[in-house]
Design a protein around this motif. Structure first.
Motif, PDB file in Angstrom:
ATOM      1  N   THR A   1     -63.027   2.532  62.553  1.00  0.00           N
ATOM      2  CA  THR A   1     -61.722   2.601  61.905  1.00  0.00           C
ATOM      3  C   THR A   1     -60.610   2.683  62.946  1.00  0.00           C
ATOM      4  N   MET A   2     -60.833   3.470  63.989  1.00  0.00           N
ATOM      5  CA  MET A   2     -59.836   3.575  65.063  1.00  0.00           C
ATOM      6  C   MET A   2     -59.809   2.241  65.805  1.00  0.00           C
ATOM      7  N   PRO A   3     -58.635   1.609  65.865  1.00  0.00           N
ATOM      8  CA  PRO A   3     -58.540   0.304  66.540  1.00  0.00           C
ATOM      9  C   PRO A   3     -58.924   0.394  68.016  1.00  0.00           C
ATOM     10  N   THR A   4     -59.737  -0.539  68.465  1.00  0.00           N
ATOM     11  CA  THR A   4     -60.158  -0.546  69.865  1.00  0.00           C
ATOM     12  C   THR A   4     -59.045  -1.042  70.787  1.00  0.00           C
ATOM     13  N   TRP A   5     -58.026  -1.667  70.244  1.00  0.00           N
ATOM     14  CA  TRP A   5     -56.928  -2.192  71.054  1.00  0.00           C
ATOM     15  C   TRP A   5     -55.839  -1.161  71.321  1.00  0.00           C
ATOM     16  N   TYR A   6     -55.938   0.027  70.730  1.00  0.00           N
ATOM     17  CA  TYR A   6     -54.890   1.034  70.903  1.00  0.00           C
ATOM     18  C   TYR A   6     -54.599   1.329  72.361  1.00  0.00           C
ATOM     19  N   GLY A   7     -55.625   1.490  73.140  1.00  0.00           N
ATOM     20  CA  GLY A   7     -55.427   1.825  74.547  1.00  0.00           C
ATOM     21  C   GLY A   7     -54.600   0.803  75.290  1.00  0.00           C
ATOM     22  N   SER A   8     -54.722  -0.445  74.927  1.00  0.00           N
ATOM     23  CA  SER A   8     -53.949  -1.490  75.604  1.00  0.00           C
ATOM     24  C   SER A   8     -52.522  -1.574  75.090  1.00  0.00           C
ATOM     25  N   LYS A   9     -52.213  -0.873  74.020  1.00  0.00           N
ATOM     26  CA  LYS A   9     -50.864  -0.905  73.453  1.00  0.00           C
ATOM     27  C   LYS A   9     -50.059   0.356  73.759  1.00  0.00           C
ATOM     28  N   LEU A  10     -50.639   1.273  74.530  1.00  0.00           N
ATOM     29  CA  LEU A  10     -49.934   2.484  74.938  1.00  0.00           C
ATOM     30  C   LEU A  10     -49.746   2.445  76.443  1.00  0.00           C
ATOM     31  N   SER A  11     -48.579   2.821  76.898  1.00  0.00           N
ATOM     32  CA  SER A  11     -48.399   2.916  78.343  1.00  0.00           C
ATOM     33  C   SER A  11     -49.223   4.106  78.847  1.00  0.00           C
ATOM     34  N   ALA A  12     -49.491   4.125  80.131  1.00  0.00           N
ATOM     35  CA  ALA A  12     -50.242   5.250  80.717  1.00  0.00           C
ATOM     36  C   ALA A  12     -49.481   6.552  80.508  1.00  0.00           C
ATOM     37  N   LEU A  13     -48.166   6.517  80.633  1.00  0.00           N
ATOM     38  CA  LEU A  13     -47.355   7.719  80.432  1.00  0.00           C
ATOM     39  C   LEU A  13     -47.444   8.187  78.987  1.00  0.00           C
ATOM     40  N   ALA A  14     -47.390   7.263  78.031  1.00  0.00           N
ATOM     41  CA  ALA A  14     -47.491   7.630  76.617  1.00  0.00           C
ATOM     42  C   ALA A  14     -48.847   8.266  76.329  1.00  0.00           C
ATOM     43  N   LEU A  15     -49.914   7.675  76.830  1.00  0.00           N
ATOM     44  CA  LEU A  15     -51.253   8.221  76.592  1.00  0.00           C
ATOM     45  C   LEU A  15     -51.394   9.607  77.218  1.00  0.00           C
ATOM     46  N   GLU A  16     -50.849   9.792  78.388  1.00  0.00           N
ATOM     47  CA  GLU A  16     -50.896  11.096  79.052  1.00  0.00           C
ATOM     48  C   GLU A  16     -50.138  12.139  78.231  1.00  0.00           C
ATOM     49  N   LYS A  17     -48.968  11.802  77.742  1.00  0.00           N
ATOM     50  CA  LYS A  17     -48.179  12.750  76.944  1.00  0.00           C
ATOM     51  C   LYS A  17     -48.857  13.059  75.613  1.00  0.00           C
ATOM     52  N   ILE A  18     -49.447  12.052  75.007  1.00  0.00           N
ATOM     53  CA  ILE A  18     -50.180  12.267  73.756  1.00  0.00           C
ATOM     54  C   ILE A  18     -51.336  13.234  73.996  1.00  0.00           C
ATOM     55  N   ALA A  19     -52.088  13.014  75.069  1.00  0.00           N
ATOM     56  CA  ALA A  19     -53.223  13.892  75.382  1.00  0.00           C
ATOM     57  C   ALA A  19     -52.755  15.318  75.677  1.00  0.00           C
ATOM     58  N   LEU A  20     -51.676  15.454  76.430  1.00  0.00           N
ATOM     59  CA  LEU A  20     -51.151  16.788  76.738  1.00  0.00           C
ATOM     60  C   LEU A  20     -50.742  17.522  75.465  1.00  0.00           C
ATOM     61  N   TYR A  21     -50.134  16.823  74.539  1.00  0.00           N
ATOM     62  CA  TYR A  21     -49.720  17.441  73.282  1.00  0.00           C
ATOM     63  C   TYR A  21     -50.936  17.831  72.439  1.00  0.00           C
ATOM     64  N   LEU A  22     -51.868  16.900  72.279  1.00  0.00           N
ATOM     65  CA  LEU A  22     -53.000  17.140  71.377  1.00  0.00           C
ATOM     66  C   LEU A  22     -53.952  18.212  71.878  1.00  0.00           C
ATOM     67  N   GLU A  23     -54.130  18.333  73.192  1.00  0.00           N
ATOM     68  CA  GLU A  23     -55.064  19.341  73.680  1.00  0.00           C
ATOM     69  C   GLU A  23     -54.552  20.761  73.454  1.00  0.00           C
ATOM     70  N   ARG A  24     -53.289  20.894  73.069  1.00  0.00           N
ATOM     71  CA  ARG A  24     -52.703  22.216  72.797  1.00  0.00           C
ATOM     72  C   ARG A  24     -52.622  22.532  71.317  1.00  0.00           C
ATOM     73  N   GLN A  25     -52.984  21.599  70.463  1.00  0.00           N
ATOM     74  CA  GLN A  25     -52.861  21.803  69.018  1.00  0.00           C
ATOM     75  C   GLN A  25     -54.088  22.511  68.467  1.00  0.00           C
ATOM     76  N   THR A  26     -53.837  23.551  67.671  1.00  0.00           N
ATOM     77  CA  THR A  26     -54.929  24.332  67.090  1.00  0.00           C
ATOM     78  C   THR A  26     -54.779  24.388  65.585  1.00  0.00           C
ATOM     79  N   ALA A  27     -55.818  24.838  64.930  1.00  0.00           N
ATOM     80  CA  ALA A  27     -55.806  24.966  63.471  1.00  0.00           C
ATOM     81  C   ALA A  27     -54.746  25.966  63.017  1.00  0.00           C
ATOM     82  N   GLU A  28     -54.424  26.944  63.851  1.00  0.00           N
ATOM     83  CA  GLU A  28     -53.437  27.966  63.501  1.00  0.00           C
ATOM     84  C   GLU A  28     -52.021  27.494  63.761  1.00  0.00           C
ATOM     85  N   HIS A  29     -51.840  26.395  64.464  1.00  0.00           N
ATOM     86  CA  HIS A  29     -50.514  25.933  64.892  1.00  0.00           C
ATOM     87  C   HIS A  29     -49.648  25.583  63.709  1.00  0.00           C
TER      88      HIS A  29
END
Length: 121
Positions: A93-121
């Motif tokens: 279901t997750m598109p395999t082309w997503y990685g090629s449509k995000l800049s490296a900076l965008a992917l890094e920022k997305i990862a930084l945000y998501l690794e801090r998100q918790t169920a209690e947030h």
């Protein structure tokens, strides 16, 4: 030699956008619940509360990726989404082309945000 700019070469987001725009313009909010992102109430993909679920996913016996940290897992999940599909969610279901449509900076920022998100947030 000049290379023409075509839609397939233009990233969905550059990484310069505010966090809310990163997720909405990239389309993440359509399929996922993402804490702190208005309208991110999707039910197709798992909730992106990787501060809570990331470590569990890395330890899951069905995980066959190469990530060693939650941050690496998030990046891998975008670049190679079939490495691990969360139980209860459809494969391919997750598109395999997503990685090629995000800049490296965008992917890094997305990862930084998501690794801090918790169920209690």
């Amino acid at each position: 030699m000049e290379v023409p700019v075509t839609p397939d070469k233009v990233p969905l987001v550059t990484g310069e956008e505010p966090f809310i725009d990163l997720f909405t313009h990239a389309g993440c909010a359509v399929c996922h619940v993402i804490p702190g992102i208005p309208g991110a109430n999707g039910q197709v993909g798992p909730p992106l509360i990787l501060g809570t679920t990331g470590t569990q996913r890395l330890k899951d016996p069905t995980y066959h990726g190469e990530a060693r940290t939650v941050h690496e897992y998030i990046v891998e999940s975008v670049l190679a989404p079939q490495q691990f599909v969360v139980q209860g969610y459809p494969e391919h279901t997750m598109p395999t082309w997503y990685g090629s449509k995000l800049s490296a900076l965008a992917l890094e920022k997305i990862a930084l945000y998501l690794e801090r998100q918790t169920a209690e947030h």
